[in-house]
Design a protein around this motif. Structure first.
Motif, mmCIF file in Angstrom:
data_model
loop_
_atom_site.group_PDB
_atom_site.id
_atom_site.type_symbol
_atom_site.label_atom_id
_atom_site.label_comp_id
_atom_site.label_asym_id
_atom_site.label_seq_id
_atom_site.Cartn_x
_atom_site.Cartn_y
_atom_site.Cartn_z
ATOM 1 N N UNK A 6 0.837 -1.191 0.000
ATOM 2 C CA UNK A 6 0.000 0.000 0.000
ATOM 3 C C UNK A 6 0.878 1.250 0.000
ATOM 4 N N UNK A 7 0.230 2.392 -0.080
ATOM 5 C CA UNK A 7 0.863 3.689 0.097
ATOM 6 C C UNK A 7 0.270 4.343 1.334
ATOM 7 N N UNK A 8 1.037 5.245 1.931
ATOM 8 C CA UNK A 8 0.556 6.044 3.051
ATOM 9 C C UNK A 8 0.877 7.489 2.732
ATOM 10 N N UNK A 9 -0.069 8.394 3.027
ATOM 11 C CA UNK A 9 0.076 9.806 2.664
ATOM 12 C C UNK A 9 -0.625 10.657 3.703
ATOM 13 N N UNK A 10 -0.011 11.789 4.046
ATOM 14 C CA UNK A 10 -0.674 12.751 4.929
ATOM 15 C C UNK A 10 -1.785 13.449 4.161
ATOM 16 N N UNK A 11 -2.929 13.627 4.792
ATOM 17 C CA UNK A 11 -4.010 14.412 4.211
ATOM 18 C C UNK A 11 -3.911 15.806 4.833
ATOM 19 N N UNK A 41 4.665 14.188 -7.438
ATOM 20 C CA UNK A 41 5.823 14.260 -8.342
ATOM 21 C C UNK A 41 6.402 12.897 -8.686
ATOM 22 N N UNK A 42 6.454 12.013 -7.712
ATOM 23 C CA UNK A 42 7.157 10.747 -7.889
ATOM 24 C C UNK A 42 6.219 9.622 -8.328
ATOM 25 N N UNK A 43 6.699 8.812 -9.277
ATOM 26 C CA UNK A 43 5.962 7.653 -9.758
ATOM 27 C C UNK A 43 6.413 6.432 -8.949
ATOM 28 N N UNK A 44 5.501 5.648 -8.397
ATOM 29 C CA UNK A 44 5.912 4.470 -7.612
ATOM 30 C C UNK A 44 6.646 3.445 -8.479
ATOM 31 N N UNK A 45 7.799 3.013 -8.013
ATOM 32 C CA UNK A 45 8.565 1.985 -8.730
ATOM 33 C C UNK A 45 7.904 0.618 -8.601
ATOM 34 N N UNK A 46 7.109 0.433 -7.575
ATOM 35 C CA UNK A 46 6.459 -0.855 -7.311
ATOM 36 C C UNK A 46 4.986 -0.819 -7.749
ATOM 37 N N UNK A 47 4.751 -0.192 -8.885
ATOM 38 C CA UNK A 47 3.405 0.034 -9.410
ATOM 39 C C UNK A 47 2.576 -1.252 -9.494
ATOM 40 N N UNK A 48 3.139 -2.308 -10.077
ATOM 41 C CA UNK A 48 2.358 -3.536 -10.272
ATOM 42 C C UNK A 48 1.928 -4.148 -8.936
ATOM 43 N N UNK A 49 2.769 -4.070 -7.918
ATOM 44 C CA UNK A 49 2.406 -4.589 -6.599
ATOM 45 C C UNK A 49 1.268 -3.768 -5.989
ATOM 46 N N UNK A 50 1.346 -2.452 -6.155
ATOM 47 C CA UNK A 50 0.325 -1.573 -5.601
ATOM 48 C C UNK A 50 -1.028 -1.790 -6.271
ATOM 49 N N UNK A 51 -0.995 -2.053 -7.573
ATOM 50 C CA UNK A 51 -2.243 -2.217 -8.312
ATOM 51 C C UNK A 51 -2.822 -3.625 -8.200
ATOM 52 N N UNK A 52 -2.196 -4.457 -7.413
ATOM 53 C CA UNK A 52 -2.710 -5.813 -7.153
ATOM 54 C C UNK A 52 -3.490 -5.821 -5.842
ATOM 55 N N UNK A 53 -4.366 -4.857 -5.673
ATOM 56 C CA UNK A 53 -5.214 -4.801 -4.485
ATOM 57 C C UNK A 53 -4.771 -3.817 -3.428
ATOM 58 N N UNK A 54 -3.816 -2.946 -3.757
ATOM 59 C CA UNK A 54 -3.326 -1.973 -2.784
ATOM 60 C C UNK A 54 -4.245 -0.773 -2.612
ATOM 61 N N UNK A 105 7.238 13.642 4.681
ATOM 62 C CA UNK A 105 7.064 14.318 3.392
ATOM 63 C C UNK A 105 6.599 13.317 2.345
ATOM 64 N N UNK A 106 5.790 13.747 1.408
ATOM 65 C CA UNK A 106 5.408 12.923 0.270
ATOM 66 C C UNK A 106 4.589 11.716 0.677
ATOM 67 N N UNK A 107 4.826 10.603 -0.008
ATOM 68 C CA UNK A 107 4.150 9.355 0.315
ATOM 69 C C UNK A 107 5.205 8.295 0.614
ATOM 70 N N UNK A 108 4.770 7.221 1.236
ATOM 71 C CA UNK A 108 5.655 6.114 1.578
ATOM 72 C C UNK A 108 4.933 4.810 1.261
ATOM 73 N N UNK A 109 5.719 3.752 1.073
ATOM 74 C CA UNK A 109 5.136 2.422 0.957
ATOM 75 C C UNK A 109 4.710 1.967 2.339
ATOM 76 N N UNK A 110 3.673 1.148 2.382
ATOM 77 C CA UNK A 110 3.166 0.595 3.635
ATOM 78 C C UNK A 110 2.905 -0.893 3.401
ATOM 79 N N UNK A 111 3.626 -1.728 4.127
ATOM 80 C CA UNK A 111 3.439 -3.177 4.008
ATOM 81 C C UNK A 111 2.072 -3.565 4.553
ATOM 82 N N UNK A 112 1.480 -4.572 3.942
ATOM 83 C CA UNK A 112 0.145 -5.012 4.341
ATOM 84 C C UNK A 112 0.041 -5.375 5.809
#
Length: 143
Positions: A6-11, A41-54, A105-112
């Motif tokens: 997943x991703x995590x982001x401040x609102x 600004x940044x494109x996730x390098x782990x796009x395919x993992x994120x789009x598999x139900x993230x 800052x920005x967004x971060x990956x978040x393990x399930x």
């Protein structure tokens, strides 16, 4: 959401879950979109993992409080000619149990296995606890 990425982001500027919902609904109506869109600004390098139900998990007032399923990533070219990433989000915002997070800052990956659980639908009709009490209970692992 165990086992997924997943991703995590401040609102930023959001006071509560209702504020996030209202802001996103307004943005969808203003721009005539079916889905939510968050541009970064940044494109996730782990796009395919994120789009598999993230999902993207939203931090509001120092705690994860909600998530939205990631639908896809769109390339957005700004007026300045710079390529950006548009996180296309399911319009449904799902309340989660609270989990404290320090600012970042920005967004971060978040393990399930680190993602908070969805709030049970049966609790949707319960009155909200005061934010400080809910935060304290979350810190104790009781929510």
């Amino acid at each position: 959401m165990q086992g997924k990425l997943h991703l995590i982001k401040l609102s930023v500027g959001t006071e509560d879950l209702s504020g996030l919902e209202q802001w996103q609904k307004g943005q969808r109506l203003l721009h005539g979109r079916e889905h939510g869109l968050h541009i970064t600004r940044m494109w996730p390098k782990r796009e395919s993992e994120l789009l598999s139900g993230g999902s993207i998990y939203w931090v509001i007032k120092g705690a994860i409080q909600a998530r939205q399923r990631l639908v896809r990533f769109d390339e957005i070219i700004g007026d300045d000619g710079i390529r950006r990433c548009g996180f296309v989000l399911d319009p449904e915002i799902i309340a989660t149990t609270m989990a404290t997070r320090r600012p970042f800052q920005g967004w971060r990956y978040l393990a399930g296995n680190e993602a908070p659980k969805d709030m049970p639908k049966s609790r949707a009709s319960e009155p909200d606890l005061p934010d400080d009490m809910e935060q304290h209970l979350a810190d104790l692992g009781l929510l």
